[in-house]
Design a protein around this motif. Sequence first.
Motif, short mmCIF file in Angstrom:
data_model
loop_
_atom_site.label_atom_id
_atom_site.label_comp_id
_atom_site.label_asym_id
_atom_site.label_seq_id
_atom_site.Cartn_x
_atom_site.Cartn_y
_atom_site.Cartn_z
N UNK A 1 9.30 -0.36 3.37
CA UNK A 1 8.16 -1.10 3.92
C UNK A 1 7.57 -0.32 5.08
N UNK A 2 6.31 -0.55 5.35
CA UNK A 2 5.65 0.13 6.48
C UNK A 2 6.34 -0.27 7.77
N UNK A 3 6.72 0.70 8.60
CA UNK A 3 7.42 0.38 9.86
C UNK A 3 6.61 -0.61 10.70
N UNK A 4 7.30 -1.60 11.24
CA UNK A 4 6.66 -2.58 12.09
C UNK A 4 5.96 -3.71 11.35
N UNK A 5 5.94 -3.66 10.03
CA UNK A 5 5.25 -4.69 9.24
C UNK A 5 6.14 -5.91 9.04
N UNK A 6 5.52 -7.00 8.58
CA UNK A 6 6.29 -8.20 8.27
C UNK A 6 7.27 -7.95 7.14
N UNK A 7 6.88 -7.06 6.21
CA UNK A 7 7.78 -6.73 5.10
C UNK A 7 9.02 -6.00 5.60
N UNK A 8 8.84 -5.10 6.58
CA UNK A 8 9.98 -4.38 7.16
C UNK A 8 10.92 -5.36 7.86
N UNK B 1 10.16 -14.30 0.97
CA UNK B 1 8.72 -14.43 0.85
C UNK B 1 8.07 -13.18 0.28
N UNK B 2 6.79 -12.99 0.55
CA UNK B 2 6.04 -11.86 0.00
C UNK B 2 6.38 -10.56 0.71
N UNK B 3 6.66 -9.53 -0.07
CA UNK B 3 7.01 -8.20 0.45
C UNK B 3 6.05 -7.17 -0.14
N UNK B 4 5.54 -6.30 0.70
CA UNK B 4 4.76 -5.16 0.24
C UNK B 4 5.63 -3.92 0.38
N UNK B 5 6.06 -3.35 -0.74
CA UNK B 5 7.03 -2.26 -0.73
C UNK B 5 6.45 -1.04 -1.43
#
Length: 312
Positions: A275-282, A251-255
């Motif tokens: 990815x930002x720690x604790x984020x959905x991307x991580x 899915x969508x990742x913010x990196x």
Amino acid sequence: MEGMDHQPEAAAPEPLDRRAELSEFLRTRRAKLQPQDVGLPEFGRARRVPGLRREELAQLAGVSVAYYTRLEQGNGRNVSAEVLDAIARALRLTDAEHAHLTHLARPARHKKKRRPARVQRVRTGLLYLLDSMEGIPAYVTGARSDILAWNAMAAAVFGDWGALPPGERNWARLVFLSPGYRDLFVNWDSKASDMVSYLRLYAGCHPDDPDLSALVGELSVKSDEFRRLWATHNVKEKGHGVKLVRHPLAGDLTLSYETLNLPDDEEQHLVTYHAEPGSESAQALRLLASWGSDAAGADVISGARRGPADER
């Protein structure tokens, strides 16, 4: 040998014309500025061309109109660093643009005999470092944005470049010619612009690189977007920032990415994503890591290898 057909050798690609590059770069930078941008009065006369006039730019830089005109026509012979600095300030150039102007106007002296192209190699220690970066997509790029080495997480996110022939492992080719990468980057236009701006910067330092000329020629023929962006003459250093990736499995990742220049090879860069720690991307990255080789490639490479010939 008798009975064998001999095909004529393909002509070597023409090197980029440094004088034309200098002329177009200065012209496009001047066109971006308006008199009010630099504190000059506007007299109300209709302007036949966008941006500052040559005489206005010459006034700001403290040089004669004739001198600046010769420079903008591509004649940078014997121009001093001080004059280039003054013109860079007048044009409000960035550091990358200033360096590009200097490379075009005052090229480094090379021996007349052209050296054979140097094989790009990645140090063994750097390969070990890539493999040890578990959970972090990372890769090494070289000249012309060639992809030289990568780790398993980079393959999981961006596709298994090992499935591609070596000549196709190039970011510019993938971005402009591969449908899978057009879908992968949410802000594809930004990625494409950054890619061309980096290639322009590289071209200023290596206009005689035949592989660069071949790459630019191929992309100019096959991609309208590349041709349009190349004509802007924008330049930009590789740096850091954020990319939005739409992964076919995760899915969508913010990196966030960081570009590190390698001290022993100015053409090689180590690029890492996190990815930002604790984020959905991580969490999604950890999921991709757990899938291992099953995640590598996903549908990105299959899209990358599909071209017009396959769609007919």
